[in-house]
Motif scaffolding. Structure first.
Motif, PDB file in Angstrom:
ATOM      1  N   THR A  73       6.796   4.448  -0.738  1.00 50.99           N
ATOM      2  CA  THR A  73       7.338   3.110  -0.530  1.00 50.99           C
ATOM      3  C   THR A  73       6.961   2.579   0.850  1.00 50.99           C
ATOM      4  N   ILE A  74       6.987   3.446   1.853  1.00 47.14           N
ATOM      5  CA  ILE A  74       6.553   3.064   3.208  1.00 47.14           C
ATOM      6  C   ILE A  74       5.082   2.648   3.177  1.00 47.14           C
ATOM      7  N   SER A  75       4.270   3.442   2.521  1.00 50.41           N
ATOM      8  CA  SER A  75       2.844   3.129   2.408  1.00 50.41           C
ATOM      9  C   SER A  75       2.640   1.795   1.692  1.00 50.41           C
ATOM     10  N   ASN A  76       3.420   1.556   0.664  1.00 49.17           N
ATOM     11  CA  ASN A  76       3.313   0.295  -0.069  1.00 49.17           C
ATOM     12  C   ASN A  76       3.718  -0.885   0.806  1.00 49.17           C
ATOM     13  N   ALA A  77       4.766  -0.724   1.612  1.00 45.14           N
ATOM     14  CA  ALA A  77       5.197  -1.806   2.522  1.00 45.14           C
ATOM     15  C   ALA A  77       4.064  -2.161   3.482  1.00 45.14           C
ATOM     16  N   THR A  78       3.340  -1.154   3.941  1.00 42.00           N
ATOM     17  CA  THR A  78       2.204  -1.386   4.837  1.00 42.00           C
ATOM     18  C   THR A  78       1.109  -2.172   4.115  1.00 42.00           C
ATOM     19  N   LYS A  79       0.831  -1.793   2.873  1.00 43.69           N
ATOM     20  CA  LYS A  79      -0.202  -2.483   2.093  1.00 43.69           C
ATOM     21  C   LYS A  79       0.180  -3.941   1.824  1.00 43.69           C
ATOM     22  N   VAL A  80       1.452  -4.165   1.506  1.00 41.32           N
ATOM     23  CA  VAL A  80       1.897  -5.537   1.247  1.00 41.32           C
ATOM     24  C   VAL A  80       1.796  -6.370   2.531  1.00 41.32           C
ATOM     25  N   SER A  81       2.191  -5.791   3.652  1.00 39.42           N
ATOM     26  CA  SER A  81       2.080  -6.506   4.936  1.00 39.42           C
ATOM     27  C   SER A  81       0.625  -6.872   5.228  1.00 39.42           C
ATOM     28  N   SER A  82      -0.272  -5.964   4.948  1.00 40.16           N
ATOM     29  CA  SER A  82      -1.702  -6.220   5.150  1.00 40.16           C
ATOM     30  C   SER A  82      -2.182  -7.345   4.233  1.00 40.16           C
ATOM     31  N   CYS A  83      -1.730  -7.333   2.996  1.00 47.07           N
ATOM     32  CA  CYS A  83      -2.082  -8.383   2.034  1.00 47.07           C
ATOM     33  C   CYS A  83      -1.582  -9.743   2.527  1.00 47.07           C
ATOM     34  N   ILE A  84      -0.353  -9.774   3.034  1.00 51.17           N
ATOM     35  CA  ILE A  84       0.224 -11.024   3.546  1.00 51.17           C
ATOM     36  C   ILE A  84      -0.581 -11.528   4.745  1.00 51.17           C
ATOM     37  N   SER A  85      -0.934 -10.614   5.637  1.00 49.05           N
ATOM     38  CA  SER A  85      -1.731 -11.004   6.808  1.00 49.05           C
ATOM     39  C   SER A  85      -3.049 -11.640   6.394  1.00 49.05           C
TER      40      SER A  85
END
Length: 180
Positions: A73-85
């Protein structure tokens, strides 16, 4: 007779490894079944796929599974943040959509920090705090998605990502509940 000893040892070792792998799969399958049966937001197939994807680190018990779930879930949060950026780099976004994405980025950043704390909560067996923290992180997906719904006709570019993050948190909550 001594020439058969290495062969017998090898057969016993292979049998042991097969049994251990089967037991690991039982932990994943059994726990994912319990999680999916207890929460309509959890897909059994998705849950199993998350943990069978990494054959190198199979859980021995539900505690291992809960920690693996949090780390996914932590890894996914990082991926979503990257997608948003990346989405925020689009210069043609209107002001409202940009504000929504900026809010989502803040929400996922906060969720990431909160979930990092859950690793410590699990280590100290503070399952109540872990439950509260995962529930708080889970809200990031819902709040992010709801922000886009405030303007009629605006479609969230993060629906898939928000749904996955929500489900990963739901799985984590289910495993933490099993530890109580």
């Amino acid at each position: 007779m001594t020439s058969f000893l290495p062969l017998v040892t090898l057969v016993c070792l292979l049998f042991y490894l097969a049994q251990a792998n089967n037991q690991d799969n039982n932990v994943v399958h059994g726990s994912c079944k319990r999680a999916a049966d207890g929460d309509p937001n959890i897909s059994y197939e998705f849950c199993v796929a998350c943990f069978e994807a990494d054959r190198m680190s199979q859980p021995a018990n539900v505690e291992d599974l809960a920690l693996m779930s949090i780390n996914l879930t932590i890894s996914n949060a990082t991926k979503v943040s990257s997608c948003i950026s990346k989405l925020l780099q689009n210069k043609t976004l209107d002001h409202f959509a940009r504000d929504c994405l900026t809010t989502c980025l803040e929400l996922y950043s906060d969720a990431y920090s909160t979930l990092r704390g859950v690793v410590d909560d699990l280590g100290s067996r503070d399952y109540y705090k872990a439950n509260v923290d995962v529930s708080a992180a889970m809200d990031a997906a819902v709040t992010c998605e709801d922000g886009f719904k405030e303007r009629e006709g605006l479609v969230s570019p993060l629906t898939k990502e928000n749904d996955m993050f929500f489900q990963l948190n739901a799985i984590s909550l289910a495993f933490i509940k099993m530890l109580h």
